[in-house]
Write a protein that holds these residues in place. Structure first.
Motif, PDB file in Angstrom:
ATOM      1  N   CYS A 148       0.823  -1.211   0.000  1.00  6.93           N
ATOM      2  CA  CYS A 148       0.000   0.000   0.000  1.00  6.93           C
ATOM      3  C   CYS A 148       0.860   1.264   0.000  1.00  6.93           C
ATOM      4  O   CYS A 148       0.428   2.307  -0.492  1.00  6.93           O
ATOM      5  CB  CYS A 148      -0.949   0.010   1.192  1.00  6.93           C
ATOM      6  SG  CYS A 148      -2.282  -1.181   1.010  1.00  6.93           S
ATOM      7  N   LYS A 183       3.376   1.572  -1.738  1.00  8.02           N
ATOM      8  CA  LYS A 183       3.723   1.770  -3.146  1.00  8.02           C
ATOM      9  C   LYS A 183       2.535   2.286  -3.960  1.00  8.02           C
ATOM     10  O   LYS A 183       2.680   3.141  -4.800  1.00  8.02           O
ATOM     11  CB  LYS A 183       4.254   0.454  -3.734  1.00  8.02           C
ATOM     12  CG  LYS A 183       5.654   0.150  -3.216  1.00  8.02           C
ATOM     13  CD  LYS A 183       6.171  -1.196  -3.723  1.00  8.02           C
ATOM     14  CE  LYS A 183       7.538  -1.495  -3.090  1.00  8.02           C
ATOM     15  NZ  LYS A 183       7.863  -2.924  -3.130  1.00  8.02           N
ATOM     16  N   ASN A 184       1.361   1.749  -3.663  1.00  9.65           N
ATOM     17  CA  ASN A 184       0.151   2.201  -4.379  1.00  9.65           C
ATOM     18  C   ASN A 184      -0.515   3.320  -3.602  1.00  9.65           C
ATOM     19  O   ASN A 184      -1.617   3.171  -3.096  1.00  9.65           O
ATOM     20  CB  ASN A 184      -0.851   1.057  -4.512  1.00  9.65           C
ATOM     21  CG  ASN A 184      -0.225  -0.152  -5.159  1.00  9.65           C
ATOM     22  OD1 ASN A 184       0.598  -0.019  -6.058  1.00  9.65           O
ATOM     23  ND2 ASN A 184      -0.612  -1.324  -4.694  1.00  9.65           N
ATOM     24  N   GLN A 243      -4.278   4.378  -3.705  1.00  7.63           N
ATOM     25  CA  GLN A 243      -5.350   3.549  -3.142  1.00  7.63           C
ATOM     26  C   GLN A 243      -5.609   3.844  -1.673  1.00  7.63           C
ATOM     27  O   GLN A 243      -6.685   3.591  -1.176  1.00  7.63           O
ATOM     28  CB  GLN A 243      -4.988   2.066  -3.273  1.00  7.63           C
ATOM     29  CG  GLN A 243      -5.133   1.563  -4.702  1.00  7.63           C
ATOM     30  CD  GLN A 243      -5.182   0.058  -4.728  1.00  7.63           C
ATOM     31  OE1 GLN A 243      -5.099  -0.589  -3.683  1.00  7.63           O
ATOM     32  NE2 GLN A 243      -5.337  -0.505  -5.892  1.00  7.63           N
TER      33      GLN A 243
END
Lengths: 156, 156
Positions: free
Chosen positions: B144, B146-147, B150
């Motif tokens: 998460c 990294k993303n 989101q």
DNA sequence: CTGACTGCAAAATCTTTGCAAAGAC
DNA sequence: GTCTTTGCAAAGATTTTGCAGTCAG
């Protein structure tokens, strides 16, 4: 411990920064938590405030809304009891964890440097960006071990 | 990991010892938890069992009742998410604690000897008879982080 | 004034309970 | 047969939400 006047100032600034309003209800809830250190359920706070200040009105919904606000702002912290809901306490003290007696419900706070450090290590191991942690040790407190006859009657 | 047949035997003995009965529903819940390692809500278990076994009937109440029974018997353990209920997992593994991602809800298990030892020390310091403990480290997991886009959409 | 806040009651969640029918032993 | 267990629906417990009136800034 921070003085109440300072805490209040901090709270007012926080409200202003978020375009929120300072109300009697919000102040009373903050004050209650400041004056009554320890862990309180929303309902407890609601009942006691109604009793203490019969001249102002307050609803349980406002207590919930304010506690959520205070928690998000890191002014109070909560401890969860599963289905039995949450308890809130003023969160200005140094971080600490809890020992909970399953016989009488008593909560003892403690702080342990070793555990704190170890948690950070673990988070790092998993590449976790740690934002918080809770630790509860459950068991039977000293007093309840002595009064054995009481242990079976109640259950947390 | 213990074999299912052994677990089932253990469960049957436990039932017999307490003058309880062995039913299809109880077995299916146990089997589900055995086959689906990880953490499950009562509703999840209920829905999936209904889907997997259309020929038997099962009610949500039975799931709750059985999970309570299994937890009291130390066959499953639970982890609490405050108001959002509890999740259950088969409890035959070695004791462990949890890292919880507040972005995606993922749960990572870990075991740390230092923390275990330290908890026992703390309990002793307060003359607490420790019966259990839970530790949750909350944060953002590696994926998460990294993303990042989101992270704001969901909330645990 | 304007938009946030409040209390109330209704709704939403999650869990437990009462009960008659079904099932285990 | 007896006594436990089950599913269902209703009840509980705790928390959240919609709304119209109220209040802070």
């Amino acid at each position: 411990m921070i003085a109440y006047s300072l805490l209040l100032k901090k709270f007012k600034i926080l409200l202003k920064d978020n375009a929120l309003k300072f109300t009697k209800q919000r102040e009373l809830i903050l004050k209650f938590l400041y004056e009554n250190s320890g862990h309180h359920t929303p309902e407890e706070i609601y009942i006691l405030l109604k009793k203490s200040y019969p001249d102002i009105t307050i609803g349980i919904a406002t207590v919930y809304r304010t506690l959520t606000l205070l928690e998000e702002s890191d002014i109070v912290s909560s401890i969860s009891f599963g289905v039995q809901g949450k308890k809130y306490e003023i969160g200005l003290k140094k971080h600490h964890d809890h020992l909970i007696c399953t016989s009488c419900g008593k909560i003892i706070e403690f702080f342990d440097e070793t555990i704190e450090r170890q948690q950070e290590k673990i988070a790092k191991t998993f590449n976790f960006k740690m934002t918080g942690h809770t630790m509860k040790i459950v068991g039977i407190c000293e007093a309840c071990q002595k009064n054995k006859h009481q242990q079976t009657e109640e259950k947390l």
